[in-house]
Design a protein around this motif. Structure first.
Motif, PDB file in Angstrom:
ATOM      1  N   UNK A 138       0.825  -1.216   0.000  1.00 61.75           N
ATOM      2  CA  UNK A 138       0.000   0.000   0.000  1.00 61.75           C
ATOM      3  C   UNK A 138       0.854   1.260   0.000  1.00 61.75           C
ATOM      4  N   UNK A 139       0.326   2.307  -0.639  1.00 59.39           N
ATOM      5  CA  UNK A 139       0.913   3.659  -0.577  1.00 59.39           C
ATOM      6  C   UNK A 139      -0.271   4.620  -0.558  1.00 59.39           C
ATOM      7  N   UNK A 140      -0.587   5.184   0.629  1.00 54.92           N
ATOM      8  CA  UNK A 140      -1.735   6.100   0.679  1.00 54.92           C
ATOM      9  C   UNK A 140      -1.734   6.915   1.963  1.00 54.92           C
ATOM     10  N   UNK A 141      -2.309   8.116   1.862  1.00 52.87           N
ATOM     11  CA  UNK A 141      -2.463   9.019   3.011  1.00 52.87           C
ATOM     12  C   UNK A 141      -3.921   9.124   3.435  1.00 52.87           C
ATOM     13  N   UNK A 142      -4.822   8.680   2.578  1.00 53.16           N
ATOM     14  CA  UNK A 142      -6.268   8.758   2.819  1.00 53.16           C
ATOM     15  C   UNK A 142      -6.836   7.347   2.801  1.00 53.16           C
ATOM     16  N   UNK A 143      -7.939   7.149   3.489  1.00 50.92           N
ATOM     17  CA  UNK A 143      -8.515   5.805   3.575  1.00 50.92           C
ATOM     18  C   UNK A 143     -10.040   5.877   3.647  1.00 50.92           C
ATOM     19  N   UNK A 144     -10.659   4.737   3.409  1.00 45.87           N
ATOM     20  CA  UNK A 144     -12.110   4.597   3.540  1.00 45.87           C
ATOM     21  C   UNK A 144     -12.374   3.916   4.885  1.00 45.87           C
ATOM     22  N   UNK A 145     -13.130   4.554   5.787  1.00 52.01           N
ATOM     23  CA  UNK A 145     -13.480   3.886   7.043  1.00 52.01           C
ATOM     24  C   UNK A 145     -14.320   2.635   6.756  1.00 52.01           C
ATOM     25  N   UNK A 146     -14.424   1.763   7.747  1.00 50.49           N
ATOM     26  CA  UNK A 146     -15.257   0.577   7.586  1.00 50.49           C
ATOM     27  C   UNK A 146     -16.694   1.002   7.275  1.00 50.49           C
ATOM     28  N   UNK A 147     -17.342   0.268   6.370  1.00 49.05           N
ATOM     29  CA  UNK A 147     -18.717   0.583   5.974  1.00 49.05           C
ATOM     30  C   UNK A 147     -19.427  -0.704   5.566  1.00 49.05           C
ATOM     31  N   UNK A 148     -20.677  -0.600   5.197  1.00 51.53           N
ATOM     32  CA  UNK A 148     -21.479  -1.782   4.843  1.00 51.53           C
ATOM     33  C   UNK A 148     -20.899  -2.523   3.637  1.00 51.53           C
ATOM     34  N   UNK A 149     -20.170  -1.812   2.775  1.00 53.99           N
ATOM     35  CA  UNK A 149     -19.659  -2.414   1.538  1.00 53.99           C
ATOM     36  C   UNK A 149     -18.236  -2.963   1.683  1.00 53.99           C
ATOM     37  N   UNK A 150     -17.652  -2.864   2.885  1.00 56.66           N
ATOM     38  CA  UNK A 150     -16.287  -3.342   3.142  1.00 56.66           C
ATOM     39  C   UNK A 150     -16.220  -4.860   2.999  1.00 56.66           C
ATOM     40  N   UNK A 151     -15.208  -5.350   2.246  1.00 58.81           N
ATOM     41  CA  UNK A 151     -15.004  -6.802   2.108  1.00 58.81           C
ATOM     42  C   UNK A 151     -13.612  -7.238   2.575  1.00 58.81           C
ATOM     43  N   UNK A 152     -12.781  -6.287   3.017  1.00 56.16           N
ATOM     44  CA  UNK A 152     -11.481  -6.618   3.632  1.00 56.16           C
ATOM     45  C   UNK A 152     -11.018  -5.410   4.432  1.00 56.16           C
ATOM     46  N   UNK A 153     -10.275  -5.691   5.501  1.00 53.72           N
ATOM     47  CA  UNK A 153      -9.795  -4.641   6.403  1.00 53.72           C
ATOM     48  C   UNK A 153      -8.271  -4.666   6.487  1.00 53.72           C
ATOM     49  N   UNK A 154      -7.711  -3.555   6.941  1.00 57.09           N
ATOM     50  CA  UNK A 154      -6.330  -3.477   7.403  1.00 57.09           C
ATOM     51  C   UNK A 154      -6.328  -2.568   8.621  1.00 57.09           C
TER      52      UNK A 154
END
Length: 193
Positions: A138-154
């Protein structure tokens, strides 16, 4: 099978093209709406800053085409973030495919996150043959919080979405083309959906 990688001036498209070739498939780079519509699989990459990438999408008219696609679509990194409703990066409205907002990591962690991290809670055929806690790049400064459409986490100071799915649309925050055998497997699974 016709695979199109959307070429709108904001992607590491050659490395994705080579990763697909290593799997025995051929992909074409295109920003032609007809060619994208006729593809069996579409890959929507993205590297860079959200507001300028969105401007490039709008300049080519692809911002109206992408949400209407009916074949499997895979957004990668910024591509995934642009498929969301809004990004804090440049206060940017996205394509609204995923009902999620993209936010910046807080100051308790080093930004950007660069390197390998584990993916957990895998909930899709996209991860067939991938183990819980396998590593991706991964290379990122922004992220998507957990939501109903999440299918994997880190986890990087906070539990966040590393993959997301709605209907025919998939998004991954990581770079499958740079994620060794795990990324190769995920890319292969997408192409074989």
């Amino acid at each position: 099978m016709k695979i199109v990688i959307i070429d709108y001036g904001a992607g590491n498209i050659q490395s994705i093209k080579f990763a697909i070739q290593r799997l025995g498939y051929k992909a074409v780079l295109s920003n032609d709406p007809k060619e994208i519509e006729q593809a069996d699989k579409v890959i929507f990459p993205g590297v860079g800053e959200a507001s300028s990438a969105m401007k490039m999408l709008k300049a080519s008219g692809l911002h109206t085409l992408i949400p209407k696609l009916t074949q499997p679509v895979l957004g990668i990194c910024l591509g995934m973030q642009l498929m969301c409703s809004h990004s804090e990066e440049g206060d940017t409205s996205g394509l609204g495919i995923f009902h999620a907002n993209v936010i910046r990591f807080n100051n308790t962690v080093k930004v950007p996150q660069i390197g390998w991290n584990q993916i957990t809670n895998l909930e899709s055929d996209l991860f067939s043959g991938v183990k819980n806690k396998d590593y991706v790049y991964l290379v990122h400064s922004y992220y998507v919080p957990e939501c109903a459409e999440t299918i994997a986490h880190s986890n990087y100071g906070v539990e966040y979405t590393t993959a997301i799915k709605k209907d025919n649309f998939y998004g991954v925050q990581f770079h499958p083309e740079k994620s060794s055998t795990t990324g190769e497997r995920i890319l292969k699974n997408f192409l074989e959906l």
